[in-house]
Scaffold this motif. Structure first.
Motif, mmCIF file in Angstrom:
data_model
loop_
_atom_site.group_PDB
_atom_site.id
_atom_site.type_symbol
_atom_site.label_atom_id
_atom_site.label_comp_id
_atom_site.label_asym_id
_atom_site.label_seq_id
_atom_site.Cartn_x
_atom_site.Cartn_y
_atom_site.Cartn_z
ATOM 1 N N ASN A 60 0.827 -1.211 0.000
ATOM 2 C CA ASN A 60 0.000 0.000 0.000
ATOM 3 C C ASN A 60 0.861 1.259 0.000
ATOM 4 O O ASN A 60 0.587 2.214 -0.744
ATOM 5 C CB ASN A 60 -0.933 0.018 1.213
ATOM 6 C CG ASN A 60 -2.012 -1.027 1.117
ATOM 7 O OD1 ASN A 60 -2.440 -1.387 0.031
ATOM 8 N ND2 ASN A 60 -2.444 -1.528 2.254
ATOM 9 N N ILE A 61 1.882 1.270 0.821
ATOM 10 C CA ILE A 61 2.773 2.424 0.896
ATOM 11 C C ILE A 61 3.550 2.574 -0.415
ATOM 12 O O ILE A 61 3.720 3.689 -0.926
ATOM 13 C CB ILE A 61 3.724 2.291 2.099
ATOM 14 C CG1 ILE A 61 2.913 2.332 3.394
ATOM 15 C CG2 ILE A 61 4.797 3.360 2.078
ATOM 16 C CD1 ILE A 61 3.691 1.997 4.629
ATOM 17 N N ILE A 62 4.005 1.460 -0.960
ATOM 18 C CA ILE A 62 4.735 1.500 -2.226
ATOM 19 C C ILE A 62 3.851 2.064 -3.328
ATOM 20 O O ILE A 62 4.287 2.914 -4.118
ATOM 21 C CB ILE A 62 5.264 0.100 -2.592
ATOM 22 C CG1 ILE A 62 6.337 -0.341 -1.598
ATOM 23 C CG2 ILE A 62 5.820 0.083 -4.012
ATOM 24 C CD1 ILE A 62 6.753 -1.786 -1.723
ATOM 25 N N ALA A 63 2.601 1.641 -3.396
ATOM 26 C CA ALA A 63 1.679 2.140 -4.420
ATOM 27 C C ALA A 63 1.444 3.639 -4.269
ATOM 28 O O ALA A 63 1.435 4.383 -5.264
ATOM 29 C CB ALA A 63 0.355 1.383 -4.347
ATOM 30 N N LYS A 64 1.286 4.116 -3.043
ATOM 31 C CA LYS A 64 1.090 5.548 -2.816
ATOM 32 C C LYS A 64 2.318 6.345 -3.256
ATOM 33 O O LYS A 64 2.192 7.411 -3.861
ATOM 34 C CB LYS A 64 0.804 5.821 -1.338
ATOM 35 C CG LYS A 64 -0.572 5.397 -0.896
ATOM 36 C CD LYS A 64 -0.756 5.659 0.597
ATOM 37 C CE LYS A 64 -2.049 5.043 1.091
ATOM 38 N NZ LYS A 64 -2.186 5.161 2.545
ATOM 39 N N GLU A 65 3.500 5.842 -2.941
ATOM 40 C CA GLU A 65 4.724 6.547 -3.313
ATOM 41 C C GLU A 65 4.936 6.548 -4.824
ATOM 42 O O GLU A 65 5.396 7.546 -5.387
ATOM 43 C CB GLU A 65 5.937 5.929 -2.609
ATOM 44 C CG GLU A 65 5.978 6.201 -1.127
ATOM 45 C CD GLU A 65 6.084 7.682 -0.808
ATOM 46 O OE1 GLU A 65 6.888 8.392 -1.438
ATOM 47 O OE2 GLU A 65 5.340 8.131 0.078
#
Length: 87
Positions: A60-65
């Protein structure tokens, strides 16, 4: 070596690291090249496993970044193409 001191808040693990490193160097110098490459490939695969697990947990964090970075990347691509055309 400082990474061990930072992680474990002690310098006593440096000697263990040095012994293991020396053993690995000895094995690498005394075995056949095929065996050394096979061991190297296995170690690389074992090193990748925890990284893949972390990427799955942090998806999730990777996708947001990635979404946050895409406009910056597009802007740089356009600037690069414009600079290339002007030359």
């Amino acid at each position: 070596m400082q990474h061990f001191e930072y992680l474990f808040q002690s310098h006593k693990y440096n000697i263990i690291y040095r012994v293991v490193f020396s053993l690995v160097v000895y094995v690498g110098a005394t075995q056949t090249l095929d065996l050394v490459w096979n061991i190297s490939d296995i170690m690389n695969a074992l090193m990748a496993i925890p990284n893949l697990i972390c990427m799955l947990l942090l998806h999730n964090i990777i996708a947001k970044e990635v979404d946050r970075f895409q406009p910056i990347l597009e802007k740089e691509r356009k600037a690069y193409k414009a600079a290339k055309k002007s030359n």
